[in-house]
Design an enzyme around this catalytic site. Sequence first.
Site, PDB file in Angstrom:
ATOM      1  CG  ASN A  92      -1.872  -1.176   1.235  1.00 58.68           C
ATOM      2  OD1 ASN A  92      -2.081  -1.815   0.202  1.00 58.68           O
ATOM      3  ND2 ASN A  92      -2.425  -1.500   2.391  1.00 58.68           N
ATOM      4  CG  HIS A 109       4.104  -1.817  -4.596  1.00 62.34           C
ATOM      5  ND1 HIS A 109       2.934  -2.526  -4.687  1.00 62.34           N
ATOM      6  CD2 HIS A 109       5.087  -2.669  -4.992  1.00 62.34           C
ATOM      7  CE1 HIS A 109       3.184  -3.748  -5.136  1.00 62.34           C
ATOM      8  NE2 HIS A 109       4.485  -3.865  -5.307  1.00 62.34           N
ATOM      9  CB  CYS A 117      13.682  15.385  -7.378  1.00 61.66           C
ATOM     10  SG  CYS A 117      14.363  16.568  -8.572  1.00 61.66           S
ATOM     11  N   GLY A 175      -5.082  -9.037   3.234  1.00 55.93           N
ATOM     12  CA  GLY A 175      -5.742  -8.118   2.318  1.00 55.93           C
ATOM     13  C   GLY A 175      -5.063  -7.929   0.980  1.00 55.93           C
ATOM     14  CB  THR A 176      -2.409  -8.829  -0.856  1.00 59.49           C
ATOM     15  OG1 THR A 176      -1.887  -8.676  -2.183  1.00 59.49           O
ATOM     16  CG2 THR A 176      -1.816 -10.073  -0.217  1.00 59.49           C
ATOM     17  CG  ASN A 201      -7.594 -11.646   1.146  1.00 62.85           C
ATOM     18  OD1 ASN A 201      -7.064 -10.554   1.334  1.00 62.85           O
ATOM     19  ND2 ASN A 201      -8.135 -12.000  -0.014  1.00 62.85           N
ATOM     20  CG  LEU A 202     -13.982  -9.775   1.919  1.00 59.34           C
ATOM     21  CD1 LEU A 202     -14.425  -9.609   3.366  1.00 59.34           C
ATOM     22  CD2 LEU A 202     -14.368  -8.543   1.115  1.00 59.34           C
ATOM     23  CB  ALA A 219      -8.630  -6.497   7.377  1.00 60.26           C
TER      24      ALA A 219
HETATM   25  N1  APR Z   1     -10.709  -7.209   4.556  1.00 58.06           N
HETATM   26  C1  APR Z   1      -9.786  -8.093   4.089  1.00 58.06           C
HETATM   27  N2  APR Z   1      -9.506  -8.268   2.772  1.00 58.06           N
HETATM   28  C2  APR Z   1     -10.188  -7.495   1.899  1.00 58.06           C
HETATM   29  C3  APR Z   1     -11.159  -6.551   2.304  1.00 58.06           C
HETATM   30  C4  APR Z   1     -11.415  -6.421   3.694  1.00 58.06           C
HETATM   31  N3  APR Z   1     -12.311  -5.555   4.167  1.00 58.06           N
HETATM   32  N4  APR Z   1     -11.664  -5.959   1.182  1.00 58.06           N
HETATM   33  C5  APR Z   1     -11.031  -6.508   0.127  1.00 58.06           C
HETATM   34  N5  APR Z   1     -10.148  -7.434   0.550  1.00 58.06           N
HETATM   35  C6  APR Z   1      -9.250  -8.270  -0.253  1.00 58.06           C
HETATM   36  C7  APR Z   1      -9.818  -8.660  -1.589  1.00 58.06           C
HETATM   37  O1  APR Z   1     -10.538  -9.878  -1.462  1.00 58.06           O
HETATM   38  C8  APR Z   1      -8.552  -8.847  -2.419  1.00 58.06           C
HETATM   39  O2  APR Z   1      -8.067 -10.176  -2.318  1.00 58.06           O
HETATM   40  O3  APR Z   1      -8.115  -7.496  -0.526  1.00 58.06           O
HETATM   41  C9  APR Z   1      -7.544  -7.907  -1.767  1.00 58.06           C
HETATM   42  C10 APR Z   1      -7.265  -6.675  -2.597  1.00 58.06           C
HETATM   43  O4  APR Z   1      -6.649  -7.092  -3.779  1.00 58.06           O
HETATM   44  P1  APR Z   1      -6.153  -5.999  -4.842  1.00 58.06           P
HETATM   45  O5  APR Z   1      -7.248  -5.024  -5.069  1.00 58.06           O
HETATM   46  O6  APR Z   1      -5.563  -6.747  -5.980  1.00 58.06           O
HETATM   47  O7  APR Z   1      -5.002  -5.195  -4.058  1.00 58.06           O
HETATM   48  P2  APR Z   1      -3.522  -5.676  -3.823  1.00 58.06           P
HETATM   49  O8  APR Z   1      -3.454  -7.161  -3.648  1.00 58.06           O
HETATM   50  O9  APR Z   1      -2.963  -4.831  -2.732  1.00 58.06           O
HETATM   51  O10 APR Z   1      -2.789  -5.281  -5.208  1.00 58.06           O
HETATM   52  C11 APR Z   1      -1.404  -5.502  -5.262  1.00 58.06           C
HETATM   53  O11 APR Z   1      -1.314  -4.406  -7.397  1.00 58.06           O
HETATM   54  O12 APR Z   1      -2.095  -2.716  -8.718  1.00 58.06           O
HETATM   55  C12 APR Z   1      -1.011  -3.144  -7.975  1.00 58.06           C
HETATM   56  O13 APR Z   1       0.593  -1.791  -6.927  1.00 58.06           O
HETATM   57  C13 APR Z   1      -0.744  -2.182  -6.846  1.00 58.06           C
HETATM   58  O14 APR Z   1      -0.004  -2.688  -4.608  1.00 58.06           O
HETATM   59  C14 APR Z   1      -0.964  -3.022  -5.596  1.00 58.06           C
HETATM   60  C15 APR Z   1      -0.762  -4.436  -6.099  1.00 58.06           C
END
Ligand code: APR
Length: 232
Positions: A92, A109, A117, A175-176, A201-202, A219
Amino acid sequence: MAAIQNIVILTGAGISAESGIDTFRGAGGLWENHRVEDVATPEAFARDPDLVLRFYDMRRAAIQTREPNAAHAALARLDREWRGNLLIVTQNVDDLHERGGARRVLHMHGEHLNAWCTACDARSRWTGPLIDRPPCPVCGTPALRPDIVWFGEMPYRMEEIYDALRAADLFVSIGTSGAVYPAAGFVRNARDLGAATLELNLERSQGSGWFDESRLGPATELVPAWVGELLG
Ligand code: APR
């Protein structure tokens, strides 16, 4: 579970979702309204810098109206009370981990609240817009870009992350979606090196099958419960 000393936690957009910050790939996610190629690549910035600067100006302003949630607070409590090594590697670019009180945070990231700069390579804390090409606080050149790792660029401090994964007894992903490498591969690095692995994770992520255990839910419920278990 064997004695746990060293913990690596990977967080993604899902830990900030309940603070009102859009995730990327969920319904209504950021990448649903914007094509990644148009805003989050060096080529996009070269092709249409104003579009990219406006996109990140909007995101930088938006995160400053959001507050950390109970999951951020729980990780901050773990950071304060955990006697062993702990590293929160976050994908994040918001500052909610820090505003929630966590200290041992690594932004692989980049960060919305930094400007980079392209003339002198300095990174400066930045909360305002970049669209008007303000001068770099260090060298004065109007050459600032968002300090965000775009697709095709190398994430930050990877050696430090791999060192922490090598030493980890426990790897927890929160949460990813497991959609983007190298972060999506950390669970395999950790388990190959003997760590226990847990996913909070959700919904099941793309890498769910690699975890010893997956707990599904928001979360703000899962993280405080897990930290409470760990700290006994
Ligand atoms: N609690 C827990 N998990 C959650 C919640 C919640 N309230 N809401 C959503 N999620 C989960 C979703 O199920 C999903 O698996 O969080 C995850 C979000 O996934 P992405 O939107 O793909 O985000 P992320 O995994 O952080 O993306 C990774 O991709 O676009 C690039 O650089 C950007 O850092 C980012 C990277």
